[in-house]
Structure formats: structure tokens, C-alpha cells
Design a protein around this motif. Structure first.
Motif, PDB file in Angstrom:
ATOM      1  N   LEU A  78       0.841  -1.199   0.000  1.00  0.00           N
ATOM      2  CA  LEU A  78       0.000   0.000   0.000  1.00  0.00           C
ATOM      3  C   LEU A  78       0.875   1.248   0.000  1.00  0.00           C
ATOM      4  O   LEU A  78       2.004   1.230   0.497  1.00  0.00           O
ATOM      5  N   GLY A  79       0.340   2.316  -0.541  1.00  0.00           N
ATOM      6  CA  GLY A  79       1.004   3.605  -0.492  1.00  0.00           C
ATOM      7  C   GLY A  79       0.000   4.700  -0.217  1.00  0.00           C
ATOM      8  O   GLY A  79      -1.172   4.581  -0.609  1.00  0.00           O
ATOM      9  N   ALA A  80       0.429   5.749   0.471  1.00  0.00           N
ATOM     10  CA  ALA A  80      -0.427   6.912   0.713  1.00  0.00           C
ATOM     11  C   ALA A  80       0.396   8.174   0.489  1.00  0.00           C
ATOM     12  O   ALA A  80       1.524   8.274   0.978  1.00  0.00           O
ATOM     13  N   ASP A  81      -0.157   9.091  -0.261  1.00  0.00           N
ATOM     14  CA  ASP A  81       0.469  10.388  -0.514  1.00  0.00           C
ATOM     15  C   ASP A  81      -0.422  11.448   0.105  1.00  0.00           C
ATOM     16  O   ASP A  81      -1.495  11.751  -0.411  1.00  0.00           O
ATOM     17  N   ILE A  82       0.017  11.996   1.241  1.00  0.00           N
ATOM     18  CA  ILE A  82      -0.784  12.964   1.987  1.00  0.00           C
ATOM     19  C   ILE A  82      -0.261  14.365   1.696  1.00  0.00           C
ATOM     20  O   ILE A  82       0.818  14.747   2.161  1.00  0.00           O
ATOM     21  N   ALA A  83      -1.002  15.107   0.909  1.00  0.00           N
ATOM     22  CA  ALA A  83      -0.651  16.488   0.617  1.00  0.00           C
ATOM     23  C   ALA A  83      -1.409  17.411   1.568  1.00  0.00           C
ATOM     24  O   ALA A  83      -2.249  16.967   2.352  1.00  0.00           O
ATOM     25  N   THR A  84      -1.117  18.687   1.483  1.00  0.00           N
ATOM     26  CA  THR A  84      -1.769  19.647   2.364  1.00  0.00           C
ATOM     27  C   THR A  84      -3.279  19.647   2.180  1.00  0.00           C
ATOM     28  O   THR A  84      -4.036  19.746   3.148  1.00  0.00           O
ATOM     29  N   ASN A  85      -3.715  19.495   0.924  1.00  0.00           N
ATOM     30  CA  ASN A  85      -5.143  19.638   0.635  1.00  0.00           C
ATOM     31  C   ASN A  85      -5.744  18.461  -0.113  1.00  0.00           C
ATOM     32  O   ASN A  85      -6.886  18.535  -0.557  1.00  0.00           O
ATOM     33  N   GLU A  86      -4.984  17.372  -0.278  1.00  0.00           N
ATOM     34  CA  GLU A  86      -5.539  16.210  -0.964  1.00  0.00           C
ATOM     35  C   GLU A  86      -4.815  14.950  -0.507  1.00  0.00           C
ATOM     36  O   GLU A  86      -3.728  15.004   0.063  1.00  0.00           O
ATOM     37  N   LEU A  87      -5.446  13.836  -0.806  1.00  0.00           N
ATOM     38  CA  LEU A  87      -4.953  12.553  -0.335  1.00  0.00           C
ATOM     39  C   LEU A  87      -5.138  11.522  -1.448  1.00  0.00           C
ATOM     40  O   LEU A  87      -6.197  11.426  -2.043  1.00  0.00           O
ATOM     41  N   VAL A  88      -4.063  10.782  -1.736  1.00  0.00           N
ATOM     42  CA  VAL A  88      -4.123   9.691  -2.703  1.00  0.00           C
ATOM     43  C   VAL A  88      -3.625   8.430  -2.014  1.00  0.00           C
ATOM     44  O   VAL A  88      -2.561   8.430  -1.383  1.00  0.00           O
ATOM     45  N   VAL A  89      -4.392   7.359  -2.112  1.00  0.00           N
ATOM     46  CA  VAL A  89      -4.003   6.065  -1.560  1.00  0.00           C
ATOM     47  C   VAL A  89      -4.030   5.063  -2.706  1.00  0.00           C
ATOM     48  O   VAL A  89      -4.932   5.095  -3.551  1.00  0.00           O
ATOM     49  N   GLY A  90      -3.031   4.177  -2.760  1.00  0.00           N
ATOM     50  CA  GLY A  90      -2.964   3.209  -3.845  1.00  0.00           C
ATOM     51  C   GLY A  90      -2.499   1.853  -3.370  1.00  0.00           C
ATOM     52  O   GLY A  90      -1.920   1.710  -2.290  1.00  0.00           O
ATOM     53  N   VAL A  91      -2.760   0.842  -4.187  1.00  0.00           N
ATOM     54  CA  VAL A  91      -2.275  -0.509  -3.930  1.00  0.00           C
ATOM     55  C   VAL A  91      -1.511  -0.957  -5.168  1.00  0.00           C
ATOM     56  O   VAL A  91      -1.904  -0.650  -6.300  1.00  0.00           O
ATOM     57  N   ALA A  92      -0.392  -1.656  -4.948  1.00  0.00           N
ATOM     58  CA  ALA A  92       0.467  -2.074  -6.050  1.00  0.00           C
ATOM     59  C   ALA A  92       0.939  -3.500  -5.826  1.00  0.00           C
ATOM     60  O   ALA A  92       0.888  -4.026  -4.699  1.00  0.00           O
ATOM     61  N   ASP A  93       1.419  -4.121  -6.898  1.00  0.00           N
ATOM     62  CA  ASP A  93       2.035  -5.433  -6.744  1.00  0.00           C
ATOM     63  C   ASP A  93       3.495  -5.258  -6.324  1.00  0.00           C
ATOM     64  O   ASP A  93       3.963  -4.123  -6.118  1.00  0.00           O
ATOM     65  N   LEU A  94       4.228  -6.358  -6.205  1.00  0.00           N
ATOM     66  CA  LEU A  94       5.596  -6.286  -5.689  1.00  0.00           C
ATOM     67  C   LEU A  94       6.585  -5.701  -6.685  1.00  0.00           C
ATOM     68  O   LEU A  94       7.734  -5.439  -6.334  1.00  0.00           O
ATOM     69  N   ARG A 102      -7.239   5.621  -4.939  1.00  0.00           N
ATOM     70  CA  ARG A 102      -8.375   6.413  -4.462  1.00  0.00           C
ATOM     71  C   ARG A 102      -7.882   7.831  -4.214  1.00  0.00           C
ATOM     72  O   ARG A 102      -6.768   8.033  -3.728  1.00  0.00           O
ATOM     73  N   HIS A 103      -8.712   8.809  -4.534  1.00  0.00           N
ATOM     74  CA  HIS A 103      -8.351  10.219  -4.367  1.00  0.00           C
ATOM     75  C   HIS A 103      -9.439  10.934  -3.577  1.00  0.00           C
ATOM     76  O   HIS A 103     -10.620  10.665  -3.763  1.00  0.00           O
ATOM     77  N   ARG A 104      -9.010  11.832  -2.686  1.00  0.00           N
ATOM     78  CA  ARG A 104      -9.983  12.575  -1.893  1.00  0.00           C
ATOM     79  C   ARG A 104      -9.386  13.923  -1.493  1.00  0.00           C
ATOM     80  O   ARG A 104      -8.209  14.010  -1.158  1.00  0.00           O
ATOM     81  N   GLU A 105     -10.195  14.964  -1.540  1.00  0.00           N
ATOM     82  CA  GLU A 105      -9.757  16.252  -1.006  1.00  0.00           C
ATOM     83  C   GLU A 105      -9.729  16.173   0.513  1.00  0.00           C
ATOM     84  O   GLU A 105     -10.608  15.548   1.130  1.00  0.00           O
ATOM     85  N   THR A 106      -8.710  16.797   1.122  1.00  0.00           N
ATOM     86  CA  THR A 106      -8.591  16.782   2.569  1.00  0.00           C
ATOM     87  C   THR A 106      -7.880  18.054   3.003  1.00  0.00           C
ATOM     88  O   THR A 106      -7.527  18.892   2.180  1.00  0.00           O
ATOM     89  N   ASP A 107      -7.665  18.198   4.284  1.00  0.00           N
ATOM     90  CA  ASP A 107      -6.941  19.356   4.813  1.00  0.00           C
ATOM     91  C   ASP A 107      -6.197  18.901   6.052  1.00  0.00           C
ATOM     92  O   ASP A 107      -6.810  18.469   7.031  1.00  0.00           O
ATOM     93  N   VAL A 108      -4.872  18.998   6.021  1.00  0.00           N
ATOM     94  CA  VAL A 108      -4.083  18.484   7.142  1.00  0.00           C
ATOM     95  C   VAL A 108      -4.344  19.264   8.425  1.00  0.00           C
ATOM     96  O   VAL A 108      -4.079  18.751   9.522  1.00  0.00           O
ATOM     97  N   VAL A 109      -4.877  20.470   8.320  1.00  0.00           N
ATOM     98  CA  VAL A 109      -5.169  21.222   9.537  1.00  0.00           C
ATOM     99  C   VAL A 109      -6.344  20.621  10.298  1.00  0.00           C
ATOM    100  O   VAL A 109      -6.569  20.960  11.462  1.00  0.00           O
TER     101      VAL A 109
END
Length: 422
Positions: A78-94, A102-109
């Protein structure tokens, strides 16, 4: 310190991971080990189910050698890329091939509980979708600020005070039962760039400039990410910019690069241009949506809006001046412009290049290449997060745990290693 055996295993596995068409004789050339040693290491990796045969290579007079490849289908990361205002989570093979995201708007505050709750939810959906419950191996996470790489947690930052006290790694390990590694998302974007961009992969000395709502830089020295004594190298977002002392940054200080040239600054200044009527294009966006985002400034500039173009040019000049300092200090042969800056390349790249060449020493810019990122910025961070997870998993330090798990016939043994160091 890893034994010679595990160092050799990691070297052989790494060469197979990074080669699309490799045979055992070629491995001997690549890793610098003797033929018998390479044969032993390949056999061990095959028994562990990490390497499989993939047909035959060309014959040089005798029996055709077997091609070897990573057994990518043996598990998932699994991988997660947490930006200030958005979030991307992914699954990959080896092999690091992204299977879904998956992509979603978010806010780290909003704080770590809200953001990590979203990460857990999205990652859980992906695990369910690909059926990875019994074959999940690791989790790589990119954070929107510095990560103290020596202890694996977010560094204390005025802009993210709650995050430094939050047990992010332990929370994800408890939820998914695999080792979790964290790093600054800009470092991980640089790793992703080196995976997909042949020019970046060949560079031994590279600076990656990433920018969204914030600004960050990753430095590659000798082909490896340079993290500094504590993992905090490359944080240029809060260096002071001459002449900007009256601009308050979200960190509480004034005149920071991020405060005058980051994505949030573009949104703030773009809104002012809209409200004062200086930018008709942005005024139209504000009237329709009630907000201005950095991408809106880029689109307005693309439509010919003079005020939006001037705003982007000013940001590019300031970025170029700060980047020139890194160029002087680290003497790279390649600078890659990524993140949200890369999306505005048509309006900023020439100005950044010009300012770097104007401000940096001529000797270090003589053959310097300054290029935009080679791939879609929506997946740059998540690609790097997955590559980071795999790189740590198959490193000489952690490969013994993987092999022990495989010897038991299941990756479940990875669950017992929840305290693996970063």
C-alpha cells in the motif's frame, strides 16, 4: 549491520527488480559477485517465491540462459500520498505496478485523526477490492512536511503541531498488520521520478523541486536521497525571501518562500486579483465557485489573462532564486520541476531556468539540465510511496524478515515485525 549474504541477496533482487530482461550471466556482471554466489542467491530467492523464471535469453553458444523476473504477483503493498489539501491512496504489486488508487480532497489542519481515518478507510477499500488480506507486505506513506527519518515520525512543525505527537506509523501497523515506513512526500516524489524517468534514473546528483500548496525539495547525492542527519534535508519552504518580510507565513514567521510563492500564496493573491477586478478570468471563477485554487490561476494564465500570467511569473522568479541556492550547494546535473509547479510549466519553466542561471554560479550551471517532471503529477507521490515501501522491504536490513516469512509459507511473519526501524 547486514551480513554479506543478505547484502548479496538484496543486490541480486534489486538488479532483477530493476531490469525488464535479465539472465543469470547478466546478473553476475551487474552485481559484481561470482557465478556460484549469484547462483546460490538466485536459488534462495526462487525458493522464497520472490523470483521466477521467465523464458530464455539469447544463447551465446551453449544452452540458452533462463530469464528471471520478480514474482510481482506474490503480494501487495500500500502507499499513501498525503498532501496539504488532498490525499491519494494506492495498492500495487511487488513490482510497484499501481493496480488501483483512491483520491480525496482533505486538509491536514483538520488533524491526524481525521486524515488518517480517511487513509485507513481508502486503504481498506483497496485491500478488499484486490483481495490482499493475506498477502499484504508493507505500507509506504508520504507526509506533507518533514519526517524525522531517524525515528520515523513527523517532525515537530508549527504548521502541523498535532502530527508530531500522533502515533501514525503504529496506528497503520495495527490496522493493516504490516511494517509502515514514512518520509517527506517530496522525497517520495523524487523516488517516483527516478523510477519512471530514465534521465532522472541515470542522474547521480539531482534536485527535485515539488510544490503544491506548500513547497519542498528533495536532493539526490550519489544516486540516493540525501536526508541529512535526521531526515530533514531539503526543506526550503520556510527559508526567508528578501523583500517579503511583510508577508506572514502559516508557520508564524514572515517572508518564507512558501508564503510568497507556494500554492496557497497563489490562491490568496489570485483571489485578490479577482476581487479587485485586475483579473477578469479569476473574477469569473470566483463568482461561479466562491473560491480560487492554484490550478485556477494556471488556467487563467493559459487563457491569456495578463494578471494571472504576471502572478505566476513572479512566483517562478522567487522559486528560481531559492533553487539557485540549492544548485550552488549541491552542484546537481539535473533539476526536476514537479508537483503543482509542473502543471504550470508553460508559464513558469522558462522563468525558473533563467533565474537559476542568473543567480547560481556559472560553473555549476554550465551543463545543468532543468526539466519538468516526466509523468502525471496525480500519481507522482503515490508511485514514490510504493517504491519507498518496496525499497525498504527488500533492503539488506529488512530482507531477512521477508525471507523468514516466506520460509514459513506465509507473509504473516511480517506482522510480528511491527517495530521495524525506519
Amino acid at each position: 549491520m547486514p551480513s554479506d549474504r543478505y547484502t548479496g541477496l538484496a543486490a541480486v533482487l534489486g538488479a532483477i527488480r530493476n531490469s525488464a530482461d535479465i539472465t543469470q550471466p547478466l546478473l553476475v556482471e551487474r552485481v559484481g559477485l561470482g557465478r556460484s554466489v549469484v547462483a546460490q542467491r538466485v536459488a534462495e530467492l526462487e525458493v522464497a517465491g520472490l523470483v521466477v523464471s521467465d523464458g530464455f535469453g539469447p544463447s551465446t553458444g551453449g544452452r540458452a540462459p533462463r530469464r528471471l523476473r520478480l514474482h510481482a504477483e506474490a503480494g501487495y503493498v500500500l502507499g499513501a500520498d498525503i498532501a496539504t489539501n488532498e490525499l491519494v491512496v494506492g495498492v500495487a504489486d511487488l513490482a510497484g505496478n499501481l493496480l488501483d488508487t483512491r483520491h480525496r480532497e482533505t486538509d491536514v489542519v483538520d488533524g491526524p485523526d481525521a486524515v488518517m481515518g480517511a487513509v485507513e478507510e481508502m486503504a481498506g477499500e483497496l485491500v478488499e477490492e484486490v483481495g490482499a488480506h493475506r498477502s499484504l507486505w508493507s505500507f509506504g506513506v508520504g507526509m506533507p512536511g518533514p519526517v524525522a527519518y531517524d525515528d520515523g515520525g513527523p517532525a515537530a512543525m508549527p504548521t502541523m503541531p498535532e502530527w508530531s505527537r500522533h502515533p501514525t506509523r503504529q496506528r497503520l501497523t495495527d490496522r493493516f498488520g504490516v511494517p509502515v515506513w514514512m518520509d517527506n512526500r517530496t522525497n517520495l516524489s523524487a523516488l517516483g521520478e527516478r523510477r519512471v524517468n530514465p534521465v532522472a534514473a541515470r542522474s547521480q546528483h539531482m534536485v527535485y523541486l515539488g510544490g503544491g500548496y506548500g513547497i519542498g525539495a528533495a536532493v539526490v547525492v550519489g544516486g540516493r536521497i540525501h536526508r541529512g542527519a535526521h531526515g530533514l534535508a531539503g526543506a526550503i519552504d520556510h527559508v526567508p525571501v528578501p523583500g517579503a518580510a511583510d508577508v506572514v507565513c502559516r508557520c508564524g514567521k514572515t517572508g518564507c518562500l512558501e508564503a510568497v510563492a507556494g500554492g496557497a500564496a497563489l490562491a490568496r493573491d489570485g483571489r485578490l486579483l479577482a476581487e479587485t477586478g485586475q483579473s477578469p478570468a479569476l473574477a469569473d471563477v470566483l463568482g461561479r465557485t466562491g473560491r480560487i485554487r492554484p490550478g485556477d490561476v494556471t488556467e487563467a494564465a493559459g487563457s491569456g489573462d495578463a494578471a494571472a500570467r504576471a502572478l505566476l511569473n513572479r512566483a517562478a522568479v522567487l522559486l528560481g532564486r531559492s533553487l539557485a541556492t540549492l544548485v550552488n550547494v549541491f552542484d546537481p546535473d539535473l533539476v526536476v520541476i514537479g508537483g503543482g509547479i509542473a502543471r504550470a510549466r508553460a508559464h513558469v519553466l522558462a522563468a525558473i531556468r533563467e533565474e537559476v542561471h542568473r543567480s547560481a554560479l556559472p560553473a555549476v550551471t554550465r551543463d545543468l539540465r532543468i526539466e519538468p517532471s516526466a509523468f502525471d503529477q496525480e500519481i507522482a507521490g503515490i508511485t514514490g510511496a510504493v517504491e519507498f515501501a518496496l525499497g525498504e522491504l527488500f533492503s539488506p536490513e529488512h530482507l531477512p524478515t521477508v525471507l523468514d516469512a516466506r520460509a514459513g509459507g506465509t507473509p504473516d511473519a511480517l506482522v510480528e515485525e511491527r517495530a521495524l526501524p525506519a
